[in-house]
Write an enzyme that holds these catalytic residues in place. Sequence first.
Site, mmCIF file in Angstrom:
data_model
loop_
_atom_site.group_PDB
_atom_site.id
_atom_site.type_symbol
_atom_site.label_atom_id
_atom_site.label_comp_id
_atom_site.label_asym_id
_atom_site.label_seq_id
_atom_site.Cartn_x
_atom_site.Cartn_y
_atom_site.Cartn_z
ATOM 1 C CE LYS B 222 -68.935 -50.701 -21.006
ATOM 2 N NZ LYS B 222 -68.329 -49.595 -21.757
ATOM 3 C CG ASP B 250 -68.216 -46.738 -19.384
ATOM 4 O OD1 ASP B 250 -68.690 -45.654 -19.751
ATOM 5 O OD2 ASP B 250 -67.495 -47.451 -20.116
ATOM 6 C CD GLU B 276 -64.724 -45.485 -18.919
ATOM 7 O OE1 GLU B 276 -64.265 -46.108 -17.924
ATOM 8 O OE2 GLU B 276 -64.638 -45.935 -20.076
ATOM 9 C CD GLU B 303 -65.111 -45.460 -24.545
ATOM 10 O OE1 GLU B 303 -64.948 -45.803 -23.362
ATOM 11 O OE2 GLU B 303 -65.755 -46.132 -25.365
ATOM 12 C CG ASP B 326 -59.351 -45.172 -28.253
ATOM 13 O OD1 ASP B 326 -60.209 -45.937 -27.788
ATOM 14 O OD2 ASP B 326 -58.839 -45.328 -29.377
ATOM 15 C CG HIS B 353 -61.279 -47.059 -24.379
ATOM 16 N ND1 HIS B 353 -61.255 -47.201 -25.756
ATOM 17 C CD2 HIS B 353 -62.374 -47.734 -23.952
ATOM 18 C CE1 HIS B 353 -62.305 -47.909 -26.133
ATOM 19 N NE2 HIS B 353 -62.999 -48.249 -25.080
#
Lengths: 440, 440
Positions: B222, B250, B276, B303, B326, B353
């Site tokens: 992340k 991400d 992402e 997502e 998703d 996701h």
Amino acid sequence: MNRAPTITSYEVIDLRFPTSDEAHGSDAMHADPDYSAAYVVLRTDVAGLEGHGLTFTLGRGTDVCVAAAERLCEMTIGLTLAEITRDFANFWRRLTSESQLRWLGPEKGVVHLATAAVVNAIWDLWAKAEGKPVWKLVADLTPEQLIGCIDFRYLGNALTRDEALRIVEANEPDKADREQRLRADGFPAYTTSAGWLGYSDDQIRQLCREAIADGWNAFKLKVGADQQDDRRRAALIREEIGPHRRLMIDANQRWEVGEAIEWVRALAEFDLWWVEEPTSPDDVVGHAEIARAIAPIGVATGEQCQNRVIFKQFLQLNAIAFCQIDSCRLGGLNEVLAVMLLAKKFGVPVCPHAGGVGLCEYVNHLIMIDYLRIGASLENRVCEFVDHLHEHFVDPCVVTGGAYRLPQAPGYSAQIHPETLAAYRYPDGPIWRERLGAKP
Amino acid sequence: MNRAPTITSYEVIDLRFPTSDEAHGSDAMHADPDYSAAYVVLRTDVAGLEGHGLTFTLGRGTDVCVAAAERLCEMTIGLTLAEITRDFANFWRRLTSESQLRWLGPEKGVVHLATAAVVNAIWDLWAKAEGKPVWKLVADLTPEQLIGCIDFRYLGNALTRDEALRIVEANEPDKADREQRLRADGFPAYTTSAGWLGYSDDQIRQLCREAIADGWNAFKLKVGADQQDDRRRAALIREEIGPHRRLMIDANQRWEVGEAIEWVRALAEFDLWWVEEPTSPDDVVGHAEIARAIAPIGVATGEQCQNRVIFKQFLQLNAIAFCQIDSCRLGGLNEVLAVMLLAKKFGVPVCPHAGGVGLCEYVNHLIMIDYLRIGASLENRVCEFVDHLHEHFVDPCVVTGGAYRLPQAPGYSAQIHPETLAAYRYPDGPIWRERLGAKP
């Protein structure tokens, strides 16, 4: 330190009008709308000072918007009006980016509709505290104050804060002249009242004649259910309104991209100004394809376009020739300002969507704000008007001679009479108790 | 006439886990998620036969999704399973285009999340009635039956029903071979468990080492809060996982378009496979701009992409190199199939996701379906896995050696133990009564 006015409590009302009894508002996608609203009241510690705001809905599911608005109203409790408005963009982002609620959007659908109700209630409160109609409150903000209301997140590759500021500053010199013109002539409107799918030919002719007598110069026809029927009705309206008044069509998202192109071409002989919502409101790329194919007829959309990021892309891809902001679909006035600035940057006129419940009251302020501060032109601009349900408002919009007139009362004009709120509250107001009780 | 099973009643539960106590799931936009679900139970007239489905949420606002799911569940009452599934696309459109509810989306946000819960519950019911896991139910449908589950509205300019049918038909000959391969090797997964923003460096190193020991070959970090911190953590992970394992980042929508390009370039030296959610999930045009600028690093998103129309455009504009469906953001399995077919048409791998509550259980079926019926390849495909909260499921996903294993039990695997439903129900379950009571 002056803490007043402080927001001390809220109420959110599920308000529904049984409009599906008649064919008002019927279109290719919404056969039986009950015009409704999630209606927000923000109460303060100042006697008599409240903010009222609403988001428009179609009946079922209004309770879902009410639940979302309650979650957002909770975030206003204990705040002073000044704490909200002195960095309004920041407050707006706190509402729309609340770390748990944002998953439900982000910035789209129910939570964003609910955001509009709450944010519009805050503008109503602010304007009442200042003793001005919202349009005048915004007209009197400095350029920095106006721009300070806008969250520019995700717009950076199309419009920067500095560019936006320069747009507003450039409009300063002639602002007072434009206000005078609005006071004299109002802002041009068009009517959808004649063109609903559910109306008979005789009704349509009669409504056209009445509208022309009342000074209307632009007319919109709902299409998309049956092509031959659309051709007959378009011919009928064109015959009634003559060659020089404007005719638009509205498909309410009925078509595939290729189908839209073919259908619009089949109606082109009736001299169309725009085609509205030809396909999915999410399909920016598809609208761009349609726009290229049907020029010079313009593509219009916006009433179900979720936020400024979608509008940004419609403008970047030259997919719309008319930008139809919705006062409640976007997250309240703050985001409407962002979209108006984007439209100005890309040279596309803003022609707001209205109708329903309260939308005409809201856009009556928005068009004035756009003309005074942002778009600053009347060229190719018309604002939708539908003459339904205005009798329920304390300060209803005034439309005469085919033009919206400047609102006079303090606030954002969407306050509804307490008697109406009591009567049409769902499911416990007397109007609904009677109807629901009458069902087996 | 056999009317069984008929859906006779429903229940929708507001289920919340207090995960914000720890830093699990923290990212640049969601600081304190309480992993939650609007949990649907559809009951039938057949003893013991129920459909369970959920949509994932982050805590506050789960009640809003519950309200929406209740409105949609009402539309299933009195229908037989066969009435729903024999023209499933038509039923799906009735749910998503209900003439009053669709204003609240359309097909996005709360109403669409709620659609997923209800539609997934129907698939669970169908699979249980057939005595098969959902992946196997879908694997055994004829191509016509499979395509008959999909509403192709608004896809016509990218993928027709006939093209979709030919994709599925072309995969028939080797389907059994692929099923054997899945039984032997599973479907490749990647882990996000090591890379949450809230974790310390020592935690990250420790988690990387454990993951490598467990057979993981792809890792996600992340990023987006602080560029120097991101560089340090990316270097740290790359050092731990070596040069040959895959590293993805991400940003959870943190950046403007230009900022994304600059930030990804600043991390490119750590050999990134994908970035992402670099910016707003609504910004198709912006993603396309990023994709062009950062190639060969791929853009991934999905997502929070609302429906098939958005995915269509991402694919049309070459804006994504990885399609992150998703299971609950899209309107249930039916719409997931549509997006898988679009991705196949445009040659983009589907990498779902997962995480949260129940998403891993759902995607465990989806990846198998894509491999057997649509995408039919493992090339550049990995499915997210996060090892949280699986203990609450009756039939939790099984992930070993870095691969998802084929579910065995009948249904869609998202059924939660009754003890958990009772304990974590909000606000009246004992877990929440205690916590809410403890607050002043």
